[in-house]
Design a protein around this motif. Sequence first.
Motif, PDB file in Angstrom:
ATOM      1  N   ASP A   1       1.648   4.867  -5.406  1.00 51.86           N
ATOM      2  CA  ASP A   1       2.519   5.918  -4.885  1.00 51.86           C
ATOM      3  C   ASP A   1       3.748   6.018  -5.787  1.00 51.86           C
ATOM      4  O   ASP A   1       3.747   5.493  -6.904  1.00 51.86           O
ATOM      5  CB  ASP A   1       2.893   5.644  -3.431  1.00 51.86           C
ATOM      6  CG  ASP A   1       3.488   6.873  -2.755  1.00 51.86           C
ATOM      7  OD1 ASP A   1       2.857   7.939  -2.818  1.00 51.86           O
ATOM      8  OD2 ASP A   1       4.595   6.774  -2.187  1.00 51.86           O
ATOM      9  N   LYS A   2       4.783   6.675  -5.329  1.00 51.82           N
ATOM     10  CA  LYS A   2       5.967   6.896  -6.159  1.00 51.82           C
ATOM     11  C   LYS A   2       6.694   5.605  -6.514  1.00 51.82           C
ATOM     12  O   LYS A   2       7.164   5.442  -7.640  1.00 51.82           O
ATOM     13  CB  LYS A   2       6.952   7.833  -5.444  1.00 51.82           C
ATOM     14  CG  LYS A   2       6.394   9.197  -5.072  1.00 51.82           C
ATOM     15  CD  LYS A   2       6.111  10.058  -6.273  1.00 51.82           C
ATOM     16  CE  LYS A   2       5.725  11.471  -5.837  1.00 51.82           C
ATOM     17  NZ  LYS A   2       5.403  12.343  -6.973  1.00 51.82           N
ATOM     18  N   GLU A   3       6.808   4.671  -5.539  1.00 51.60           N
ATOM     19  CA  GLU A   3       7.645   3.491  -5.762  1.00 51.60           C
ATOM     20  C   GLU A   3       6.911   2.162  -5.717  1.00 51.60           C
ATOM     21  O   GLU A   3       7.480   1.138  -6.117  1.00 51.60           O
ATOM     22  CB  GLU A   3       8.798   3.461  -4.747  1.00 51.60           C
ATOM     23  CG  GLU A   3       9.768   4.615  -4.887  1.00 51.60           C
ATOM     24  CD  GLU A   3      11.032   4.400  -4.093  1.00 51.60           C
ATOM     25  OE1 GLU A   3      11.630   3.312  -4.194  1.00 51.60           O
ATOM     26  OE2 GLU A   3      11.423   5.326  -3.349  1.00 51.60           O
ATOM     27  N   VAL A   4       5.677   2.147  -5.222  1.00 51.84           N
ATOM     28  CA  VAL A   4       4.932   0.890  -5.166  1.00 51.84           C
ATOM     29  C   VAL A   4       3.476   1.114  -5.564  1.00 51.84           C
ATOM     30  O   VAL A   4       2.934   2.222  -5.440  1.00 51.84           O
ATOM     31  CB  VAL A   4       4.969   0.246  -3.754  1.00 51.84           C
ATOM     32  CG1 VAL A   4       6.396  -0.066  -3.324  1.00 51.84           C
ATOM     33  CG2 VAL A   4       4.257   1.112  -2.726  1.00 51.84           C
ATOM     34  N   THR A   5       2.862   0.040  -6.032  1.00 55.43           N
ATOM     35  CA  THR A   5       1.419  -0.023  -6.260  1.00 55.43           C
ATOM     36  C   THR A   5       0.889  -1.200  -5.473  1.00 55.43           C
ATOM     37  O   THR A   5       1.430  -2.306  -5.565  1.00 55.43           O
ATOM     38  CB  THR A   5       1.099  -0.212  -7.747  1.00 55.43           C
ATOM     39  OG1 THR A   5       1.613   0.895  -8.490  1.00 55.43           O
ATOM     40  CG2 THR A   5      -0.400  -0.319  -7.973  1.00 55.43           C
ATOM     41  N   THR A   6      -0.160  -0.983  -4.685  1.00 58.00           N
ATOM     42  CA  THR A   6      -0.669  -2.026  -3.809  1.00 58.00           C
ATOM     43  C   THR A   6      -2.153  -2.268  -4.050  1.00 58.00           C
ATOM     44  O   THR A   6      -2.954  -1.330  -4.054  1.00 58.00           O
ATOM     45  CB  THR A   6      -0.463  -1.653  -2.332  1.00 58.00           C
ATOM     46  OG1 THR A   6       0.912  -1.327  -2.103  1.00 58.00           O
ATOM     47  CG2 THR A   6      -0.870  -2.796  -1.421  1.00 58.00           C
ATOM     48  N   PHE A   7      -2.502  -3.527  -4.250  1.00 58.54           N
ATOM     49  CA  PHE A   7      -3.893  -3.945  -4.339  1.00 58.54           C
ATOM     50  C   PHE A   7      -4.266  -4.619  -3.031  1.00 58.54           C
ATOM     51  O   PHE A   7      -3.536  -5.490  -2.538  1.00 58.54           O
ATOM     52  CB  PHE A   7      -4.102  -4.921  -5.498  1.00 58.54           C
ATOM     53  CG  PHE A   7      -3.815  -4.333  -6.845  1.00 58.54           C
ATOM     54  CD1 PHE A   7      -4.805  -3.683  -7.556  1.00 58.54           C
ATOM     55  CD2 PHE A   7      -2.548  -4.418  -7.397  1.00 58.54           C
ATOM     56  CE1 PHE A   7      -4.538  -3.125  -8.802  1.00 58.54           C
ATOM     57  CE2 PHE A   7      -2.265  -3.872  -8.641  1.00 58.54           C
ATOM     58  CZ  PHE A   7      -3.270  -3.215  -9.341  1.00 58.54           C
ATOM     59  N   THR A   8      -5.414  -4.236  -2.462  1.00 56.64           N
ATOM     60  CA  THR A   8      -5.868  -4.792  -1.197  1.00 56.64           C
ATOM     61  C   THR A   8      -7.246  -5.408  -1.374  1.00 56.64           C
ATOM     62  O   THR A   8      -8.153  -4.761  -1.914  1.00 56.64           O
ATOM     63  CB  THR A   8      -5.925  -3.707  -0.106  1.00 56.64           C
ATOM     64  OG1 THR A   8      -4.627  -3.126   0.052  1.00 56.64           O
ATOM     65  CG2 THR A   8      -6.373  -4.297   1.229  1.00 56.64           C
ATOM     66  N   PHE A   9      -7.392  -6.650  -0.920  1.00 59.42           N
ATOM     67  CA  PHE A   9      -8.658  -7.374  -0.990  1.00 59.42           C
ATOM     68  C   PHE A   9      -9.023  -7.818   0.422  1.00 59.42           C
ATOM     69  O   PHE A   9      -8.177  -8.346   1.148  1.00 59.42           O
ATOM     70  CB  PHE A   9      -8.524  -8.605  -1.891  1.00 59.42           C
ATOM     71  CG  PHE A   9      -8.031  -8.306  -3.285  1.00 59.42           C
ATOM     72  CD1 PHE A   9      -8.920  -8.044  -4.316  1.00 59.42           C
ATOM     73  CD2 PHE A   9      -6.664  -8.283  -3.554  1.00 59.42           C
ATOM     74  CE1 PHE A   9      -8.460  -7.772  -5.598  1.00 59.42           C
ATOM     75  CE2 PHE A   9      -6.193  -8.018  -4.829  1.00 59.42           C
ATOM     76  CZ  PHE A   9      -7.100  -7.755  -5.859  1.00 59.42           C
ATOM     77  N   ALA A  10     -10.287  -7.642   0.798  1.00 53.91           N
ATOM     78  CA  ALA A  10     -10.733  -8.017   2.145  1.00 53.91           C
ATOM     79  C   ALA A  10     -12.097  -8.686   2.059  1.00 53.91           C
ATOM     80  O   ALA A  10     -12.993  -8.208   1.352  1.00 53.91           O
ATOM     81  CB  ALA A  10     -10.807  -6.785   3.049  1.00 53.91           C
ATOM     82  N   VAL A  11     -12.271  -9.787   2.811  1.00 51.34           N
ATOM     83  CA  VAL A  11     -13.537 -10.510   2.779  1.00 51.34           C
ATOM     84  C   VAL A  11     -13.702 -11.305   4.068  1.00 51.34           C
ATOM     85  O   VAL A  11     -12.714 -11.691   4.717  1.00 51.34           O
ATOM     86  CB  VAL A  11     -13.591 -11.460   1.549  1.00 51.34           C
ATOM     87  CG1 VAL A  11     -12.585 -12.603   1.703  1.00 51.34           C
ATOM     88  CG2 VAL A  11     -14.987 -11.991   1.317  1.00 51.34           C
ATOM     89  N   HIS A  12     -14.943 -11.559   4.450  1.00 51.71           N
ATOM     90  CA  HIS A  12     -15.231 -12.436   5.586  1.00 51.71           C
ATOM     91  C   HIS A  12     -14.833 -13.851   5.210  1.00 51.71           C
ATOM     92  O   HIS A  12     -14.993 -14.280   4.060  1.00 51.71           O
ATOM     93  CB  HIS A  12     -16.725 -12.369   5.924  1.00 51.71           C
ATOM     94  CG  HIS A  12     -17.085 -12.984   7.230  1.00 51.71           C
ATOM     95  ND1 HIS A  12     -17.179 -14.355   7.414  1.00 51.71           N
ATOM     96  CD2 HIS A  12     -17.367 -12.416   8.444  1.00 51.71           C
ATOM     97  CE1 HIS A  12     -17.506 -14.600   8.668  1.00 51.71           C
ATOM     98  NE2 HIS A  12     -17.626 -13.452   9.315  1.00 51.71           N
TER      99      HIS A  12
END
Length: 546
Positions: free
Chosen positions: A123-134
Motif C-alpha cells: 500500500d502507500k505506507e506499508v508492505t506486508t507479507f503474510t504466511f499461514a500454515v497448519h
Amino acid sequence: MKKIAAYILPFALLATSCARQPQEAQQTNTETTTTATTAATTPFNANEAFGPGKVVELKQPESNKVIIKLMFKNGSMVDPEDKKGLTYTTAQMISESGTQDMTITEIKDKIFPWAAEYGANVDKEVTTFTFAVHTDFLDQFYPIVRGLMLNPAFAEEDFKRVKSNQQNFVDQVIRASSDEEYSKKALEDLLFRGTNYQHVVEGTSATVPNITLEDVKKHWRNYFTRNNVLIGIAGNYSQEFLDRLKADVAQLSEVTPNIPKAGEPNKPNGIQVEIIKKNDALGSAIFTGTPMPVTRSADDFAALMVANSYLGEHRKSYGQLYDKIRTTRSMNYGDYSYIEWYDQGGSYQLPNPGVPRTSNYFALWIRPVQIAEGLQKQYAELKGIDVGHAHFALRLAIREVDDLIKNGLTQEEFELTRKFLRSYMKLYIQTTEKQLGFLMDSRFYGRQNYIEEMDQLLANLTVEDVNEAVKKYWQTENMFITIVTDDSEAEPLKQALLNNTPSPMSYSNLVKEGLPQEVLAEDEEVANYKLNVKDVKIIDSKDTFK
C-alpha cells in the motif's frame, strides 16, 4: 424519522447473531513499550511501531494454525521518482521468485498438501507479507518462510514475468477491468497530485520500464530491513519458535531506511472535477474526495464512524445514499460513504487490514449510473436527453451530506446506527489472520487494539458528539471528483456541471408512474441543487496515470 430505522435494526440483529467472537486468546507484546492509547489523538508517529524487537503477539493455544506477518514501513511512497512501482516489484519478487534453494514452482508444489499459503500486499505506507500454515507443518514450512525473506532467488526469468504482469496492469488492466476501481484510483491521483501518495502502487506506464533487477535487489537491502519491520504472530506457537523467528528477522539488512513523510492531500478550490473519457463505457462511475485530518488515532474517529455508517456503510443496503439512489430510484448497484481508504472495495464486503495510512480523506462512491446514450436506446421517451444520471446522482449524494452537516442525526437515528456499528465491527475480526492484521494496524496508529478501543469510544458517544464532529470535519464546498464515463457523455456532462444546469431525473414513463409524489417533489429540488463547481477537465483515458 428517516428510513434508516427500518433498515438498521434487522442488520444490527443479524450482525449480533452472526458475529463470531475471537477465540479466548492471551495477547502479549512483551518487547514493545507502547502503552494503552484509548485516548490517542493526532498527530502520531507511525515509525515508532517499527524496528528491532517490535512484535505483536496473539496467542491462541487451541488453534490449529499459525499466522506470521511481517509489516515493513515503506510502501509505494518510498519509490524513486523515475522508478514508481519499485516497492511493488520488489515485494512481488520476494513472494513470486522462490529462494536460493527452491524455485517458485517447487515451493508451490511442496506447500500444496499442507494447505499453506503466503503472499504480499503493498500500500502507500506499508508492505506486508503474510504466511499461514497448519501447526502440524510449521517446522517444514518455516524454512521456506525464512528463505523467502532472507535469501530470495531474484531469478531473471521470474523478474521478467513479474514485470510483464505489472506493466500490463498499469497499461491496460487498471483502465479496462473496472471503471469503479478506475475512478477511485484516479481520485487519489488527483487528490494527492505532486506528492509521493499520487501514483498507484504498481507504478506508471512510463516508470515501470525503468525498473531493473539490480534496482530490486538494492531496494530489498535498503527498505526491507530489520530496522523498519513489525513482526506479527498468531495462533498455536511456542516461545522457542517465536525466538527463532525474531532471531532470523534480525538477520535482515542492517540499513536504517530513509522513510519520507507521507504526502498530504491537496486542498481543492471549490469542486474540481476530472472526467475521464473512454470508448464504450456503459455508465458513469463517480468517486469524490475531500481532505480530512482525522485517522483511527483520534478519538473523534469513532463519532465519524457513526455518521459514515448512517450515510452508507460499504456494501450495506440501509444507508441514506443507498436508500435514496438505489432503492428508491433504481439508478445503480450501490452508493457508499468512506472515512478512510477501503482496499479492494469491489471485491470485499468487509474492510481489510494492512493498509494503514497517515494521510486521509472523506469520500463518496457512486457506482456506475446510466449515460444518455444508453437511456436513449432503452426508452423512446428519453430520446431528447443530453446527459445521463451522473449529474443528478452527484447532486443527490452531496445534498444528503449537506443535510447531515446542517441538521445532524436524531437521537433515534444515532442509537440505531451505533448499535449496528458496535455489532458489525466484530465481523472485521472473524479470522485469526484478520485479528492479527488489525492489531498490527493499531500499532501504526499509536493504539493497542483498535477494535476494542473504538467499541469503548462508541459506547461513550452522544448524538451531540457525532453532530459536532460532522460539522467540524466534513464539508462539500471544496471537493475533488473523478468520473469515468463514455466519450459520448464527457462534453455534455462537463458543460452541465460547469453551468449548474438543471438535471431532472430521467425516468422511463413506466417507472415514473409508480413513484410516490414525495419522491418526484424531492427530484425537483435535487435537479436544481447548486454545487460549487469551479473547474471541470476532460482527460482521455490513455493519458491517465502517466
